[in-house]
Write a protein that holds these residues in place. Structure first.
Motif, PDB file in Angstrom:
ATOM      1  N   GLN A 108       0.815  -1.214   0.000  1.00 26.01           N
ATOM      2  CA  GLN A 108       0.000   0.000   0.000  1.00 26.01           C
ATOM      3  C   GLN A 108       0.847   1.262   0.000  1.00 26.01           C
ATOM      4  O   GLN A 108       0.318   2.363   0.010  1.00 26.01           O
ATOM      5  N   GLU A 109       2.149   1.090   0.006  1.00 24.73           N
ATOM      6  CA  GLU A 109       3.038   2.251   0.063  1.00 24.73           C
ATOM      7  C   GLU A 109       2.891   3.090  -1.206  1.00 24.73           C
ATOM      8  O   GLU A 109       2.923   2.578  -2.320  1.00 24.73           O
ATOM      9  N   GLU A 110       2.719   4.398  -1.038  1.00 23.29           N
ATOM     10  CA  GLU A 110       2.500   5.284  -2.187  1.00 23.29           C
ATOM     11  C   GLU A 110       3.795   5.733  -2.843  1.00 23.29           C
ATOM     12  O   GLU A 110       3.818   6.062  -4.020  1.00 23.29           O
ATOM     13  N   LEU A 111       4.898   5.790  -2.083  1.00 20.38           N
ATOM     14  CA  LEU A 111       6.162   6.226  -2.650  1.00 20.38           C
ATOM     15  C   LEU A 111       6.908   5.042  -3.261  1.00 20.38           C
ATOM     16  O   LEU A 111       6.874   3.941  -2.718  1.00 20.38           O
ATOM     17  N   PRO A 112       7.597   5.227  -4.391  1.00 17.54           N
ATOM     18  CA  PRO A 112       8.310   4.114  -5.018  1.00 17.54           C
ATOM     19  C   PRO A 112       9.588   3.753  -4.266  1.00 17.54           C
ATOM     20  O   PRO A 112      10.148   4.569  -3.525  1.00 17.54           O
ATOM     21  N   ASP A 113      10.022   2.520  -4.457  1.00 12.10           N
ATOM     22  CA  ASP A 113      11.326   2.113  -3.963  1.00 12.10           C
ATOM     23  C   ASP A 113      12.412   2.656  -4.892  1.00 12.10           C
ATOM     24  O   ASP A 113      12.171   2.907  -6.080  1.00 12.10           O
ATOM     25  N   ILE A 114      13.614   2.816  -4.358  1.00 13.58           N
ATOM     26  CA  ILE A 114      14.765   3.253  -5.142  1.00 13.58           C
ATOM     27  C   ILE A 114      15.712   2.068  -5.283  1.00 13.58           C
ATOM     28  O   ILE A 114      16.081   1.433  -4.287  1.00 13.58           O
ATOM     29  N   LEU A 115      16.098   1.753  -6.518  1.00 14.59           N
ATOM     30  CA  LEU A 115      16.983   0.636  -6.778  1.00 14.59           C
ATOM     31  C   LEU A 115      18.178   1.103  -7.607  1.00 14.59           C
ATOM     32  O   LEU A 115      18.051   1.991  -8.465  1.00 14.59           O
ATOM     33  N   GLY A 116      19.326   0.495  -7.370  1.00 14.07           N
ATOM     34  CA  GLY A 116      20.525   0.786  -8.139  1.00 14.07           C
ATOM     35  C   GLY A 116      21.291  -0.490  -8.424  1.00 14.07           C
ATOM     36  O   GLY A 116      21.253  -1.441  -7.629  1.00 14.07           O
ATOM     37  N   ASN A 121      10.077   1.799   1.604  1.00 16.15           N
ATOM     38  CA  ASN A 121       9.175   1.497   2.713  1.00 16.15           C
ATOM     39  C   ASN A 121       8.038   0.648   2.188  1.00 16.15           C
ATOM     40  O   ASN A 121       7.686   0.723   1.001  1.00 16.15           O
ATOM     41  N   THR A 122       7.459  -0.140   3.071  1.00 16.90           N
ATOM     42  CA  THR A 122       6.358  -0.993   2.647  1.00 16.90           C
ATOM     43  C   THR A 122       5.273  -1.009   3.710  1.00 16.90           C
ATOM     44  O   THR A 122       5.565  -0.897   4.902  1.00 16.90           O
ATOM     45  N   MET A 123       4.018  -1.150   3.281  1.00 17.72           N
ATOM     46  CA  MET A 123       2.886  -1.291   4.190  1.00 17.72           C
ATOM     47  C   MET A 123       2.051  -2.467   3.712  1.00 17.72           C
ATOM     48  O   MET A 123       1.696  -2.551   2.532  1.00 17.72           O
ATOM     49  N   PHE A 124       1.739  -3.389   4.615  1.00 15.79           N
ATOM     50  CA  PHE A 124       0.941  -4.553   4.279  1.00 15.79           C
ATOM     51  C   PHE A 124      -0.312  -4.602   5.135  1.00 15.79           C
ATOM     52  O   PHE A 124      -0.339  -4.076   6.240  1.00 15.79           O
ATOM     53  N   GLY A 125      -1.316  -5.284   4.610  1.00 18.69           N
ATOM     54  CA  GLY A 125      -2.505  -5.543   5.403  1.00 18.69           C
ATOM     55  C   GLY A 125      -3.478  -4.391   5.433  1.00 18.69           C
ATOM     56  O   GLY A 125      -3.291  -3.345   4.814  1.00 18.69           O
ATOM     57  N   ALA A 126      -4.568  -4.615   6.166  1.00 12.79           N
ATOM     58  CA  ALA A 126      -5.624  -3.613   6.254  1.00 12.79           C
ATOM     59  C   ALA A 126      -5.167  -2.417   7.073  1.00 12.79           C
ATOM     60  O   ALA A 126      -4.353  -2.525   7.981  1.00 12.79           O
ATOM     61  N   ALA A 127      -5.715  -1.257   6.743  1.00 14.24           N
ATOM     62  CA  ALA A 127      -5.366  -0.031   7.474  1.00 14.24           C
ATOM     63  C   ALA A 127      -5.853  -0.137   8.927  1.00 14.24           C
ATOM     64  O   ALA A 127      -6.909  -0.717   9.203  1.00 14.24           O
ATOM     65  N   PRO A 128      -5.081   0.360   9.903  1.00 13.92           N
ATOM     66  CA  PRO A 128      -3.790   1.018   9.691  1.00 13.92           C
ATOM     67  C   PRO A 128      -2.669  -0.005   9.553  1.00 13.92           C
ATOM     68  O   PRO A 128      -2.419  -0.770  10.482  1.00 13.92           O
TER      69      PRO A 128
END
Length: 266
Positions: free
Chosen positions: A93-101, A120-127
């Motif tokens: 559910q994370e809105e910002l993208p991951d950065i990879l190199g 960052n990552t968010m899993f499962g039902a809110a919150p």
């Protein structure tokens, strides 16, 4: 192929539905630079084993999936590559993208690569719990002699289920889940028409981050034989042994998988 623009679309019919695997374009920016936009392989741990298994040892040591992304690449002719991407991995559910190199040193007979992912990552039902994603991976392949090649990959990190690491475990709501894994493979060419691949892979999460009787590690040993019937068709057969362990459980849980394949290229 449209000259300065190339791309690909690939889908499968896994699980009674059509799943989009690749859908991207690649723009030639000149000066050995390229821009990729769409869904394709993640930069993190891009090397894959030569197994017939659909999941290419995911959750058993191999990391790196396919995600929507925007990627910049610099690929000069003398064997060095630099790639940077903003990626939106699956099931989060994370809105910002991951950065990879990723940095690659590639000669005719030897390839070395290192990659990193941060996010960052968010899993499962809110919150949902917001947890840090971080991982490093090292890849290597080498042609030792005519008809003999070795390759493999090692990774370590935290909360890497979106990149198929850490037994593909969703992070715990209260703490991060650390993991390490690796795989290695040897390939032997049998004349011009066949090859044999054999290898092993292991993936394990940090026991301090999981509860008792929770899945803690996988070990895989595999071998396959792939034979080319003609220029367009090849058949393969594979034996795949998997051993799983659980925290504070002395039992080894094992399975033996036999797989076959027919591949037609045109």
């Amino acid at each position: 192929d449209m000259g300065a623009i190339t791309g690909a679309i690939e889908a499968d019919m896994w699980n009674a539905s059509v799943n989009l695997r690749h859908a991207f374009v690649r723009l030639d920016l000149d000066n050995d630079m390229y821009l990729v936009a769409g869904q394709t392989w993640d930069l993190f741990g891009m090397l894959n084993p030569d197994t017939l298994n659909y999941t290419v040892l995911w959750g058993t040591g191999n990391v790196g999936l396919r995600s929507p992304q925007v990627r910049w690449e610099w690929m000069p002719e003398y064997g060095m590559q630099v790639q940077v991407a903003f990626s939106a991995p699956r099931n989060t559910q994370e809105e910002l993208p991951d950065i990879l190199g990723r940095f690659v040193f590639d000669l005719d007979s030897v390839m070395l690569a290192a990659s990193v992912v941060m996010g960052n990552t968010m899993f499962g039902a809110a919150p949902a719990a917001n947890q840090t994603v971080f991982g490093t991976a090292v890849e290597a392949s080498a042609k030792l002699a005519d008809g003999l090649t070795i390759k493999g990959e090692w990774y370590a990190g935290t909360n890497l289920s979106t990149y198929m690491g850490g037994l593909i475990r969703t992070p715990n709501p209260t703490n991060d889940v650390g993991a390490t894994g690796l795989w290695a493979q040897v390939t032997i060419d049998v004349g011009d028409e066949a090859k044999i691949n054999a290898g092993m892979a292991v993936d394990a999460v940090d026991g301090a981050d999981i509860n008792n009787n929770t899945h803690q590690s996988n070990l895989v040993i595999f071998g396959n034989y792939i034979h080319s019937l003609n220029e367009a068709t090849e058949v393969g057969f594979e034996v795949n042994s998997i051993t799983s362990k659980y925290k504070n459980d002395a039992t080894d849980y094992t399975s033996l998988r036999l797989q076959g394949s027919v591949k037609v290229s045109f």
